[in-house]
Write a protein that holds these residues in place. Structure first.
Motif, mmCIF file in Angstrom:
data_model
loop_
_atom_site.group_PDB
_atom_site.id
_atom_site.type_symbol
_atom_site.label_atom_id
_atom_site.label_comp_id
_atom_site.label_asym_id
_atom_site.label_seq_id
_atom_site.Cartn_x
_atom_site.Cartn_y
_atom_site.Cartn_z
ATOM 1 N N GLY A 81 69.661 30.125 44.805
ATOM 2 C CA GLY A 81 68.322 30.654 44.590
ATOM 3 C C GLY A 81 68.039 30.880 43.116
ATOM 4 N N LYS A 82 66.759 30.863 42.803
ATOM 5 C CA LYS A 82 66.314 30.972 41.412
ATOM 6 C C LYS A 82 66.782 32.269 40.752
ATOM 7 C CE LYS A 82 62.127 30.771 38.620
ATOM 8 N NZ LYS A 82 60.666 30.580 38.656
ATOM 9 N N GLU A 83 66.728 33.362 41.481
ATOM 10 C CA GLU A 83 67.126 34.643 40.896
ATOM 11 C C GLU A 83 68.590 34.632 40.480
ATOM 12 O OE1 GLU A 83 65.459 34.289 43.744
ATOM 13 O OE2 GLU A 83 63.506 35.091 43.201
ATOM 14 N N SER A 84 69.443 34.026 41.310
ATOM 15 C CA SER A 84 70.866 33.922 40.964
ATOM 16 C C SER A 84 71.082 33.026 39.757
ATOM 17 C CB SER A 84 71.666 33.385 42.154
ATOM 18 O OG SER A 84 71.651 34.323 43.207
ATOM 19 N N ALA A 85 70.301 31.954 39.669
ATOM 20 C CA ALA A 85 70.403 31.063 38.511
ATOM 21 C C ALA A 85 69.978 31.800 37.235
ATOM 22 C CB ALA A 85 69.556 29.812 38.726
ATOM 23 N N ILE A 86 68.913 32.574 37.329
ATOM 24 C CA ILE A 86 68.467 33.361 36.173
ATOM 25 C C ILE A 86 69.527 34.387 35.787
ATOM 26 C CG2 ILE A 86 66.795 35.106 35.407
ATOM 27 C CD1 ILE A 86 64.676 33.540 37.062
ATOM 28 N N TYR A 87 70.060 35.077 36.776
ATOM 29 C CA TYR A 87 71.088 36.086 36.504
ATOM 30 C C TYR A 87 72.308 35.455 35.827
ATOM 31 C CZ TYR A 87 74.470 39.800 37.077
ATOM 32 O OH TYR A 87 75.424 40.746 36.832
ATOM 33 N N ALA A 88 72.745 34.304 36.326
ATOM 34 C CA ALA A 88 73.887 33.619 35.712
ATOM 35 C C ALA A 88 73.567 33.248 34.267
ATOM 36 C CB ALA A 88 74.251 32.376 36.510
ATOM 37 N N GLY A 89 72.355 32.771 34.033
ATOM 38 C CA GLY A 89 71.957 32.423 32.672
ATOM 39 C C GLY A 89 71.946 33.631 31.751
ATOM 40 N N LEU A 90 71.418 34.743 32.244
ATOM 41 C CA LEU A 90 71.403 35.969 31.441
ATOM 42 C C LEU A 90 72.820 36.465 31.169
ATOM 43 C CD1 LEU A 90 68.434 37.862 33.132
ATOM 44 C CD2 LEU A 90 68.440 36.751 30.882
ATOM 45 N N HIS A 91 73.681 36.335 32.158
ATOM 46 C CA HIS A 91 75.070 36.772 32.011
ATOM 47 C C HIS A 91 75.809 35.895 30.998
ATOM 48 C CE1 HIS A 91 78.856 38.603 33.170
ATOM 49 N NE2 HIS A 91 79.361 37.395 33.281
ATOM 50 N N TYR A 92 75.556 34.590 31.029
ATOM 51 C CA TYR A 92 76.249 33.646 30.159
ATOM 52 C C TYR A 92 75.697 33.654 28.733
ATOM 53 C CZ TYR A 92 78.436 29.316 28.625
ATOM 54 O OH TYR A 92 79.167 28.392 27.945
ATOM 55 N N ALA A 93 74.406 33.907 28.602
ATOM 56 C CA ALA A 93 73.745 33.844 27.298
ATOM 57 C C ALA A 93 74.351 34.862 26.332
ATOM 58 C CB ALA A 93 72.248 34.097 27.461
ATOM 59 N N SER A 94 74.444 34.455 25.071
ATOM 60 C CA SER A 94 75.052 35.317 24.064
ATOM 61 C C SER A 94 74.134 35.489 22.856
ATOM 62 C CB SER A 94 76.388 34.717 23.625
ATOM 63 O OG SER A 94 76.176 33.422 23.082
ATOM 64 N N GLY A 95 72.852 35.537 23.111
ATOM 65 C CA GLY A 95 71.908 35.601 22.007
ATOM 66 C C GLY A 95 71.328 36.976 21.782
ATOM 67 N N SER A 96 70.659 37.114 20.645
ATOM 68 C CA SER A 96 69.932 38.339 20.341
ATOM 69 C C SER A 96 68.625 38.380 21.124
ATOM 70 C CB SER A 96 69.614 38.386 18.854
ATOM 71 O OG SER A 96 70.782 38.216 18.093
ATOM 72 N N TYR A 97 68.059 37.185 21.315
ATOM 73 C CA TYR A 97 66.848 37.029 22.122
ATOM 74 C C TYR A 97 67.175 36.079 23.258
ATOM 75 C CZ TYR A 97 64.453 38.502 17.824
ATOM 76 O OH TYR A 97 64.056 39.171 16.706
ATOM 77 N N ILE A 98 66.700 36.413 24.443
ATOM 78 C CA ILE A 98 66.884 35.528 25.591
ATOM 79 C C ILE A 98 65.524 35.352 26.249
ATOM 80 C CG2 ILE A 98 68.030 35.173 27.814
ATOM 81 C CD1 ILE A 98 70.246 37.083 26.778
ATOM 82 N N SER A 99 65.160 34.092 26.474
ATOM 83 C CA SER A 99 63.895 33.773 27.116
ATOM 84 C C SER A 99 64.181 32.924 28.347
ATOM 85 C CB SER A 99 62.999 33.004 26.136
ATOM 86 O OG SER A 99 61.774 32.679 26.737
ATOM 87 N N ILE A 100 63.363 33.070 29.366
ATOM 88 C CA ILE A 100 63.520 32.301 30.600
ATOM 89 C C ILE A 100 62.267 31.462 30.783
ATOM 90 C CG2 ILE A 100 63.821 32.427 33.108
ATOM 91 C CD1 ILE A 100 64.975 35.314 32.552
#
Length: 109
Positions: A81-100
């Motif tokens: 599901g999209k929410e899980s994909a977003i969560y994984a992306g947020l978890h993996y991302a290592s930036g100061s700014y994160i955009s979806i």
């Protein structure tokens, strides 16, 4: 002088093989423009999260990753599901700014 911040653009994908080339070109253009203007760090990147697509999405994402240093890919073994994909992306991302943003670019990059 302040340090330039890193931007990570998280793109959840499910059966998006038809739009990936256009999306990656548009998003890389945004990154390149912001880097050139000194607004974000040079190590900013796009993180595509393949949510268990059944088409050729993952294969196309692998090719984009091989061709471009600023494209990374997370791959799910099945659709969560999209929410899980977003969560994984947020978890993996290592930036100061994160955009979806959606892969079909219905939002303006």
């Amino acid at each position: 002088m302040s340090e330039t911040m890193k931007l990570v653009i998280v793109v959840p994908c499910y059966n998006e093989e038809e739009v990936l080339k256009i999306a990656s070109e548009a998003l890389r253009g945004v990154l390149d423009d912001l880097i050139h203007k000194g607004k974000i760090a040079e190590d900013s990147f796009i993180l595509f999260v393949n949510d268990g697509s059944k088409d050729g999405t993952y294969k196309k994402l692998q090719k984009l990753h091989e061709e471009h240093d600023n494209i990374l890919v997370v791959n799910f073994s099945r659709n969560f599901g999209k929410e899980s994909a977003i969560y994984a992306g947020l978890h993996y991302a290592s930036g100061s700014y994160i955009s979806i943003i959606d892969a079909d670019l219905q939002q303006d990059p």
